[in-house]
Design a protein around this motif. Sequence first.
Motif, PDB file in Angstrom:
ATOM      1  N   GLN A   1     -46.868  34.129   0.690  1.00  0.00           N
ATOM      2  CA  GLN A   1     -45.634  34.793   1.115  1.00  0.00           C
ATOM      3  C   GLN A   1     -44.646  33.724   1.550  1.00  0.00           C
ATOM      4  O   GLN A   1     -44.569  33.378   2.733  1.00  0.00           O
ATOM      5  N   PRO A   2     -43.900  33.165   0.606  1.00  0.00           N
ATOM      6  CA  PRO A   2     -43.057  32.009   0.920  1.00  0.00           C
ATOM      7  C   PRO A   2     -41.971  32.334   1.936  1.00  0.00           C
ATOM      8  O   PRO A   2     -41.423  33.441   1.945  1.00  0.00           O
ATOM      9  N   GLU A   3     -41.699  31.355   2.778  1.00  0.00           N
ATOM     10  CA  GLU A   3     -40.616  31.468   3.759  1.00  0.00           C
ATOM     11  C   GLU A   3     -39.388  30.813   3.123  1.00  0.00           C
ATOM     12  O   GLU A   3     -39.393  29.620   2.864  1.00  0.00           O
TER      13      GLU A   3
ATOM     14  N   PRO B   1     -35.575  30.396   3.983  1.00  0.00           N
ATOM     15  CA  PRO B   1     -34.426  30.629   4.862  1.00  0.00           C
ATOM     16  C   PRO B   1     -33.164  30.850   4.030  1.00  0.00           C
ATOM     17  O   PRO B   1     -33.047  30.287   2.932  1.00  0.00           O
TER      18      PRO B   1
ATOM     19  N   ASP C   1     -43.341  32.225  -5.110  1.00  0.00           N
ATOM     20  CA  ASP C   1     -44.806  32.149  -5.018  1.00  0.00           C
ATOM     21  C   ASP C   1     -45.436  31.848  -6.370  1.00  0.00           C
ATOM     22  O   ASP C   1     -46.659  31.906  -6.502  1.00  0.00           O
TER      23      ASP C   1
ATOM     24  N   THR D   1     -38.126  41.960   5.230  1.00  0.00           N
ATOM     25  CA  THR D   1     -39.019  40.987   5.855  1.00  0.00           C
ATOM     26  C   THR D   1     -39.552  40.038   4.786  1.00  0.00           C
ATOM     27  O   THR D   1     -39.516  40.329   3.587  1.00  0.00           O
ATOM     28  N   ARG D   2     -40.070  38.916   5.242  1.00  0.00           N
ATOM     29  CA  ARG D   2     -40.702  37.961   4.311  1.00  0.00           C
ATOM     30  C   ARG D   2     -41.814  38.647   3.529  1.00  0.00           C
ATOM     31  O   ARG D   2     -41.920  38.473   2.314  1.00  0.00           O
ATOM     32  N   GLN D   3     -42.621  39.457   4.187  1.00  0.00           N
ATOM     33  CA  GLN D   3     -43.746  40.133   3.527  1.00  0.00           C
ATOM     34  C   GLN D   3     -43.268  40.982   2.347  1.00  0.00           C
ATOM     35  O   GLN D   3     -43.979  41.115   1.352  1.00  0.00           O
TER      36      GLN D   3
ATOM     37  N   TRP E   1     -39.057  37.563  -3.546  1.00  0.00           N
ATOM     38  CA  TRP E   1     -38.677  36.127  -3.419  1.00  0.00           C
ATOM     39  C   TRP E   1     -38.161  35.579  -4.743  1.00  0.00           C
ATOM     40  O   TRP E   1     -38.516  34.480  -5.174  1.00  0.00           O
TER      41      TRP E   1
END
Length: 222
Positions: free
Chosen positions: A60-62, A64, A139, A167-169, A189
């Motif tokens: 689950q890439p972050e 920003p 990902d 959310t990131r998820q 993503w």
Amino acid sequence: MDQDETGAGGRIRQKLVETKQAWARAGRLLTGETARPEEQRLPPGQRLVQDFPVLDLGIQPEVPEGAFRLRLDGLVENPVTLDWAWLSELPQEDRVNDIHCVTQWSRYDNTWTGVPVQALLDLARLKPGARFVSFEAHDGYTTNLALEDFARPENLLAHSWQGERLTRQHGGPLRMVVPHLYFWKSTKWVKRITFMAENQPGFWEVRGYHDRGDPWMEERYG
Ligand SMILES: Nc1nc2c(c(=O)[nH]1)N[C@H]1C(S)=C(S)[C@@H](COP(=O)(O)O)O[C@H]1N2
Ligand SMILES: [Mo]
């Protein structure tokens, strides 16, 4: 579903991938029925949920917003790399729709906010030979759509769900939402959208999942 460790950045959960490949081989959940969305809201073999499950490969890439880039390329007159500020200046619209994951859950009445695909098409300007669309995510996930399944007015590049930032998820800062097909076609993503003359099957499509994935036709595998 499986017990693999998925450290901070995460690794692909190989067991989950193998389980889903085995489901495809076994034709799991197939009812042999088809339905028409006008007549029946829940597609065949689906189960309605109230929560919002998280489904991905375990990474689950972050990303920003400051580091966000979306590349539009391939058979386009104007290849572009959008940053967050540019994306925010494009038209922003809401869509309300139902989503259907091939692992059986469906969720009704999701409100998404983001950029309609037409705004991207206006920006990139397709060349005549473009017939397919390929998606790449942070990902490593990929999937594919026919151009007519991409260029639908209900599709969005969404940054918000139920009025809150994704959310990131769930694929934030930006994900595709293609509600008329199984949800694996909705890339989280997303970082690159490539327009092509030929079809290029993605991660699940080369592992036994259907090329198009229409839930009403129960196109789970193929
Ligand atoms: N980048 C990326 N996008 C992805 C996936 C993934 O593993 N990676 N999984 C797909 C699948 S199988 C589903 S069902 C939905 C799940 O989205 P959710 O986690 O927000 O419910 O994302 C789709 N998009
Ligand atoms: Mo899924």
